[in-house]
Design a protein around this motif. Sequence first.
Motif, PDB file in Angstrom:
ATOM      1  N   THR A 196      92.318 -29.222  23.916  1.00  0.00           N
ATOM      2  CA  THR A 196      92.130 -29.495  22.487  1.00  0.00           C
ATOM      3  C   THR A 196      93.491 -29.614  21.816  1.00  0.00           C
ATOM      4  OG1 THR A 196      90.036 -28.266  22.485  1.00  0.00           O
ATOM      5  CG2 THR A 196      91.091 -28.657  20.365  1.00  0.00           C
ATOM      6  N   VAL A 197      93.653 -30.689  21.035  1.00  0.00           N
ATOM      7  CA  VAL A 197      94.937 -30.952  20.372  1.00  0.00           C
ATOM      8  C   VAL A 197      94.675 -31.373  18.935  1.00  0.00           C
ATOM      9  CG1 VAL A 197      96.040 -31.663  22.536  1.00  0.00           C
ATOM     10  CG2 VAL A 197      94.959 -33.385  21.061  1.00  0.00           C
ATOM     11  N   PRO A 198      95.664 -31.252  18.066  1.00  0.00           N
ATOM     12  CA  PRO A 198      95.514 -31.780  16.699  1.00  0.00           C
ATOM     13  C   PRO A 198      95.342 -33.296  16.728  1.00  0.00           C
ATOM     14  CG  PRO A 198      97.389 -30.276  16.853  1.00  0.00           C
ATOM     15  CD  PRO A 198      96.944 -30.548  18.254  1.00  0.00           C
ATOM     16  N   SER A 258      90.517 -30.538  15.163  1.00  0.00           N
ATOM     17  CA  SER A 258      91.128 -30.914  16.436  1.00  0.00           C
ATOM     18  C   SER A 258      90.182 -31.788  17.259  1.00  0.00           C
ATOM     19  CB  SER A 258      91.511 -29.658  17.231  1.00  0.00           C
ATOM     20  OG  SER A 258      92.421 -28.862  16.503  1.00  0.00           O
ATOM     21  N   ARG A 265      89.250 -33.269  21.427  1.00  0.00           N
ATOM     22  CA  ARG A 265      89.384 -33.011  22.859  1.00  0.00           C
ATOM     23  C   ARG A 265      89.958 -34.258  23.532  1.00  0.00           C
ATOM     24  NH1 ARG A 265      85.074 -32.723  25.622  1.00  0.00           N
ATOM     25  NH2 ARG A 265      85.739 -31.253  27.231  1.00  0.00           N
TER      26      ARG A 265
END
Length: 326
Positions: free
Chosen positions: A76-78, A40, A42
Amino acid sequence: MTQALVLAAIDPRIGGVLVLGDRGTGKSTAIRALAALLPSIRVVADCLYNCDPDCPAADCPHCRPPGAAPRLRAQTVPVPTIDLPLGATEDRVVGALDLERALADGAKRFEPGLLARAHRGFLYIDEVNLLEDHLVDLLLDVAASGENLVEREGLSIRHPSRFVLVGSGNPEEGDLRPQLLDRFGLAVEVTTPTVLAQRIEVLRRREAFDTDPDAFLQHWSGPELVLRERIVAARARLAAVQTPEPVLESVARLCLSLGTDGLRGELSLLRAARALACFQDDPVVDEHHLRAVAIPALRHRMRRNPLDEGSATPRVERALAELYDA
């Protein structure tokens, strides 16, 4: 194909991956599965441009709104993995005026497109060799500058758009424009398996997935986690891996002997070799790493010779033999 995708995940500067081959050989499946292997990232919360909270874009309308303090709450993301459909309009790709907002209150508001969503991620084009020319021109401009500039309908918007370009297609349906082909760091060929055991294993795994998808995913979650951890560790080693002077000379000599146009071949070959060394936990780049990545890094960068083989792969193999086996 798998190695090329992993190397592009380790070092996005390689320049992306082009996968050409027969229909029904798992090209799209493998590329879309890449998203599950990536750690992941930020981003600034609610930012449509996936800005890095540690270094947001200077002209991002969300992160640095005019007359207001920056809003830098992080989340936080994929890693973004965006599909670019063949029939996509130019407005859908680059972005356009938000007509609903304009009609409702008369405000000119920019609606970001796919290039904004793909920033810091992967942009995937299936059947890339059938992509319309005007979209190819857009991709070439953005890939060269790392920015998307929109000048239309009274709007003037510039936003970062740096992504790893991944394409797949069947070469029987048409060739890519040379300018777009050159933008791919690695190019690989996928053929229909001819080994009986491999075809049976494909059938077995597909049947297992269709019968119980959750159990199948759970069974392979362990190996996926191991591979993800290797990719993360390899990224951390990139800055420390050593590239001896003889390796640089070998890279230049190989590209010179093949007559590759420009210098992107050298850069892609070197970066791919460094990424492979990091993936294999080797502290120094050597001949082994160059041999392993030379064909995908160079096979699509050579001018066609009508008196030679139809495939460029034998030419790269001969050049490697002359360089190292003489």
